[in-house]
Design an enzyme around this catalytic site. Structure first.
Site: not given
Ligand code: TSX
Ligand code: MN
Length: 599
Positions: A83, A211, A220, A240, A262-264, A291, A381, A508
């Site tokens: 984007r 894209y 979006k 979102h 992003s990236a969570c 999304d 993607r 989680n």
């Molecule tokens: O998506 C993630 N989540 C949500 C899952 C339901 N990620 C990936 C983020 C990038 C897109 C995560 N990364 C999460 C998470 O809850 N937590 C983490 C951080 C993390 C990464 C690796 C480990 C623990 C926490 N442990 C090992 O790799 C062993």
């Molecule tokens: Mn999005």
């Protein structure tokens, strides 16, 4: 099937019973001058013909038909992979209505700029007229649009991501109202590329990019930017957010909507697989969407939500059997991959797929050389129908939507912010959403460790002034409302050693379980100025190895740090000027005061 652009009295098969739609299509054809016009019906035959054409001209490359039947690789122009926020505009009559959160141009200037670009741009090309519905076709919460595009790749993606074709056209003809989206890939020249929104006219004009977020206008542009504007005037919310259903061993399902920057790992959360013990006990997570979430108050005062999309346009890198088995299972067939690498036997490959295979060709189509570039573009993607997801909820197709029990905000916060807390009430929750964000990690985006606020994860997607948007959120708290509880989570808290303290992913679910217990009034909490924290022992940590340090940081309340955080939140709200609702400023002051009081 095809009608000449000059043919304004086209028979119904090549047009619509709605004069407003026919007139607009004719007007666009006169401006863009395509060789042919194709009205999309969404049929299998149409899709097969389009795919054959794209395979013939190299737009789509076939992947391994044994391992990935009916799946394709598309390589975009190397300068057209994401984007473009700096080229994205909201064109409202009054500049203040777009707000400091948007780039603004007057509607007259916006149209003039775009129409100059569209002039004759479809010469030598076919113009596709794509009627689509965002949301279940029979849902009162759903909304329709028509995208006109010269990109068959866009048509193929829209067919997966929306309810596209004849039923959508029928609904549009019945309603007489639709969002107009005009798109051309132009010459894919980054200097002749704009994504413009005219929310007052329910119109989108997008030029110069093929894209996803720039070109699949249902997503979006319509479902967030235009819809947020429309939602404000009609009393609903276009957000979102992912939507998931959490089913307990008693067979009761609570629905949760969640917004993250992003990236969570939003898609990973939407498709979460419960830890082993939970699975055995009968817990199940159902995916409604990953999304976008449209919600509106029902007769009982609760918020009812639909996913306006019909598919997933997910980031490939990092997707593996470990991080997201449901996503991986979804993309074994009938999937369009964009900008991924390939193995010697033409299977798709990306960084973090972790399946023991190796790439031989990178996303540019060159021999893979890790010293040169990753095999898959970081923003590569997959496009796939939600129906292929093993956890896809049957309720996702429910016209009435699902009742939302909890709204979750989150961010990537290595320090200060605990694993989970609950807002004391709706107004506090809106403040939590307005203040959310991530600390930057990617060196590419500049400084590391800088706080980037991204209210409700809507910074690039709110089609109007954020101050008015917060006010709209606050307005839902009124007599007769039965609103969801609001929570904030942080899966990314780090320890002294810089390592993540919380295992995340499937675990989680333990946090989601606590939220639902709170909703049901079955769990206690410790009240603090920032909200309610889980009482020790009321969040199930059986089988999770946590050090004392981890426990302390994940569940503790750090008054001094929060005092500084609330000062920062105060100045952030100030940036939106006098339109910022007083109730939100008062809420920030109330908490800042409480943090200062006892020390
Ligand atoms: O998506 C993630 N989540 C949500 C899952 C339901 N990620 C990936 C983020 C990038 C897109 C995560 N990364 C999460 C998470 O809850 N937590 C983490 C951080 C993390 C990464 C690796 C480990 C623990 C926490 N442990 C090992 O790799 C062993
Ligand atoms: Mn999005």
């Amino acid at each position: 099937m095809n009608a000449m652009p000059q043919d304004r009295s086209a028979p119904a098969a090549s047009g619509s019973a709605l004069p407003a739609l026919n007139d607009w299509v004719a007007e666009v054809a006169a401006l863009t001058r395509p060789d042919a016009i194709h009205w999309c019906d969404g049929s299998d035959a149409e899709s097969a013909a389009l795919i054959a054409k794209m395979q013939a001209d190299g737009t789509l490359l076939p992947l391994n038909g044994d391992t990935h039947p009916d799946s394709w690789l598309h390589r975009s122009h190397p300068d057209d992979v994401a984007r473009v926020e700096h080229l994205t505009f909201v064109c409202t009559s009054a500049r203040d209505d777009a707000g400091p959160n948007n780039h603004w141009m007057s509607p007259a200037d916006g149209h003039a700029r775009m129409d100059a670009l569209f002039e004759g741009c479809m010469h030598g090309r076919t113009m596709y007229v794509v009627p689509y519905c965002m949301g279940p076709i029979d849902s009162p919460l759903a909304r329709c649009g028509v995208e006109i595009t010269d990109s068959p790749y866009v048509v193929a993606n829209m067919r997966i991501m929306t309810r596209m074709g004849a039923p959508a056209l029928q609904r549009i003809e019945n309603e007489g109202r639709f969002v107009k989206g005009l798109h051309s890939i132009g010459q894919l020249d980054p200097d002749r590329r704009f994504i413009m929104h005219f929310p007052e006219e329910l119109t989108i004009k997008s030029f110069g990019s093929g894209y996803g977020g720039n070109a699949l206008l249902g997503k979006k542009c319509h479902a967030l930017r235009i819809a947020s504007h429309q939602a404000r005037s009609e009393g609903w919310l276009a957000e979102h957010m992912l939507i998931l259903g959490l089913e307990n061993p008693q067979g009761e399902t609570h629905y949760i909507a969640a917004a993250f920057p992003s990236a969570c790992g939003k898609t990973n959360l939407a498709m979460l697989i419960p830890p082993e013990g939970y699975r055995r006990d009968g817990w199940k997570v159902w995916t409604i969407g990953d999304d976008i979430c449209w919600m509106r108050p029902g007769a009982d005062g609760r918020l009812y939500a639909i996913n306006p999309e019909a598919g997933f346009f997910g980031v490939a890198p990092g997707t593996s059997a470990k991080s997201n088995p449901n996503a991986l299972a979804s993309i074994q067939s009938n999937t369009i991959f964009t900008n991924v690498g390939v193995t010697a036997d033409h299977q798709p490959w990306w960084e973090g797929i972790d399946n023991g295979q190796v790439p031989v060709t990178d996303w540019r189509g060159e021999p893979y050389d890790p010293a040169k570039r990753p095999a898959a573009h970081p923003n590569s993607r997959f496009t796939v129908s939600a129906k292929q997801c093993p956890s896809y909820s049957p309720k996702a197709e429910d016209a009435q939507g699902v009742p939302i029990s909890a709204i979750v905000f989150g961010g990537r916060r290595p320090s200060l912010v605990p694993l989970v807390f609950e807002a004391r009430d709706w107004t506090h929750g809106v403040l939590v959403g307005a203040a959310m964000g991530s600390e930057t990690t990617a060196a590419a985006t500049g400084a590391v460790g800088v706080m980037r606020r991204d209210p409700m994860a809507m910074k690039p997607f709110c089609g109007y002034n954020f101050a008015d948007y917060f006010n709209h959120w606050l307005s839902f708290d009124k007599a007769g409302a039965n609103l969801p509880k609001i929570f904030h989570v942080n899966w990314f808290r780090k320890g002294e050693d810089g390592k993540f303290l919380w295992p995340g992913f499937g675990d989680n679910l333990r946090v989601l379980e606590w939220m639902i217990k709170r909703v049901e009034g079955k769990a206690g909490a410790v009240e603090t100025p920032i909200g309610a924290l889980p009482k020790v022992d009321e969040i199930n940590l059986a089988g999770v190895a946590l050090s004392d340090e981890a426990r302390e940081r994940l569940f503790g309340f750090e008054r001094d740090g929060w005092r500084a955080e609330f000062e920062s939140i105060g100045s952030y709200l100030g940036e939106y000027g006098p339109r910022m609702p007083q109730a939100l400023k008062d809420e920030q002051r109330r908490i800042a005061g409480a943090l200062a009081a006892a020390s």
